[in-house]
Design an enzyme around this catalytic site. Sequence first.
Site, PDB file in Angstrom:
ATOM      1  N   ASP A  95       0.861  -1.175   0.000  1.00  0.00           N
ATOM      2  CA  ASP A  95       0.000   0.000   0.000  1.00  0.00           C
ATOM      3  C   ASP A  95       0.904   1.233   0.000  1.00  0.00           C
ATOM      4  OD1 ASP A  95      -2.041   1.783   0.204  1.00  0.00           O
ATOM      5  OD2 ASP A  95      -2.696   1.174   2.202  1.00  0.00           O
ATOM      6  N   GLY A  98      -1.106   6.129   1.549  1.00  0.00           N
ATOM      7  CA  GLY A  98      -2.133   7.164   1.477  1.00  0.00           C
ATOM      8  C   GLY A  98      -3.154   7.049   2.594  1.00  0.00           C
ATOM      9  N   TYR A  99      -3.572   5.828   2.899  1.00  0.00           N
ATOM     10  CA  TYR A  99      -4.578   5.635   3.946  1.00  0.00           C
ATOM     11  C   TYR A  99      -3.992   5.970   5.319  1.00  0.00           C
ATOM     12  CZ  TYR A  99      -8.134   3.585   6.925  1.00  0.00           C
ATOM     13  OH  TYR A  99      -9.091   3.410   7.880  1.00  0.00           O
ATOM     14  N   ASP A 274      -8.114  -7.245   1.151  1.00  0.00           N
ATOM     15  CA  ASP A 274      -7.209  -7.275   2.306  1.00  0.00           C
ATOM     16  C   ASP A 274      -7.907  -6.622   3.476  1.00  0.00           C
ATOM     17  OD1 ASP A 274      -5.629  -4.454   3.174  1.00  0.00           O
ATOM     18  OD2 ASP A 274      -6.725  -4.383   1.283  1.00  0.00           O
TER      19      ASP A 274
END
Length: 379
Positions: A95, A98-99, A274
């Site tokens: 990932d 960003g999250y 996920d």
Amino acid sequence: MAALTFDLQVTAENSRARAGKITTDHGEIMTPIFMPVGTVGTVKAVTQQQLKQDVSAQIILGNTYHLYLRPGTEVLEAAGGLHRFNGWDRPILTDSGGYQVFSLAANRKIKEEGVMFQSHIDGSRHLFTPESVMDIQRSIGADIIMAFDECPPYPSEYGYALKSMELTHRWLDRCFARLAETPDKYGYTQNLFPIVQGSTYKDLRKASCEYIASKNAVGNAIGGLSVGEPEEMMYEFTELCTEYLPIDKPRYLMGVGTPWNILEGIDRGIDMFDCVMPTRNGRNGMIFTTEGVINIKNKKWASDFSAIDPGLPNEMSQFYSKAYLRHLFVAEEILGMQLASIQNLSFYLWLVGEARKHIVAGDFSSWKKEMVEKVKKRL
């Protein structure tokens, strides 16, 4: 080496569910698939050997934000990338962070260049740009790397969601440009997935899907869902996105979710999932099984000597009893968290594997309806 490929093998009747095969330089992934989350280079409480032998994981995740902060790209590069650092020789997805940056709302500032944020570890300040995030993911060495995006909160006003989506698209262009001017590291191909945004506005989601599809990437992701909106809304927007994303490319619904969320996502044409839920909830005593959900800390399990999950074809799930697992939690033994994590991950991988079997067999819709009711049941 070769870029990622996707072979769409079977599409279900009366459903958008499909079975496929993703091929990467580190091996094949049979879809639909659940990907255990290994945020800092480890799936919590589970060894790489257990992930292979007990869980049957085909791909795991790492996270750019966390791996950048520690151990850092210098260590990862010296090791030869995350695969060699943690000993996992199957595919890895990272990932973009960003999250994580989104979740640091009080300690970050978003601007056109990128995001300035403070480390949750020591308070030090850092700047993530689309370019730097691509460079970091090159250094980590994942097979699938995610574009740097902004994940708007739920709910978001229309104006904010529009500006956020447009920023995500501009950042995506910069991600592609950066990858085009930098080589793959470690001798294998690193494949970029763009991320659809647009909050809970149909016109924005459609526009984002069309923009992402125009990039002709090897796969595409749907972000900004499972961030607090009602489940039915998540399903609605998942279905809308799969209507516009390419049929011949894998679709990844980020951060989802419960077993029933996953079944509903598969029904709407999602291939990859996920979530931290199986391990995080497992460490807190929530056990997902083929018959329903168990709170193993409840006294009712104290003298239940039946297997943790007799329906799961997993030696560990059948070897240990519910009573013993409850004892481990009551005694605060680390083994309890480990066994619960393995059970939950094994169940998730079993569930998507069964979904695939029923897609191929042609009876997915009826099986899914029955299974959703079963896995939601509190035992």
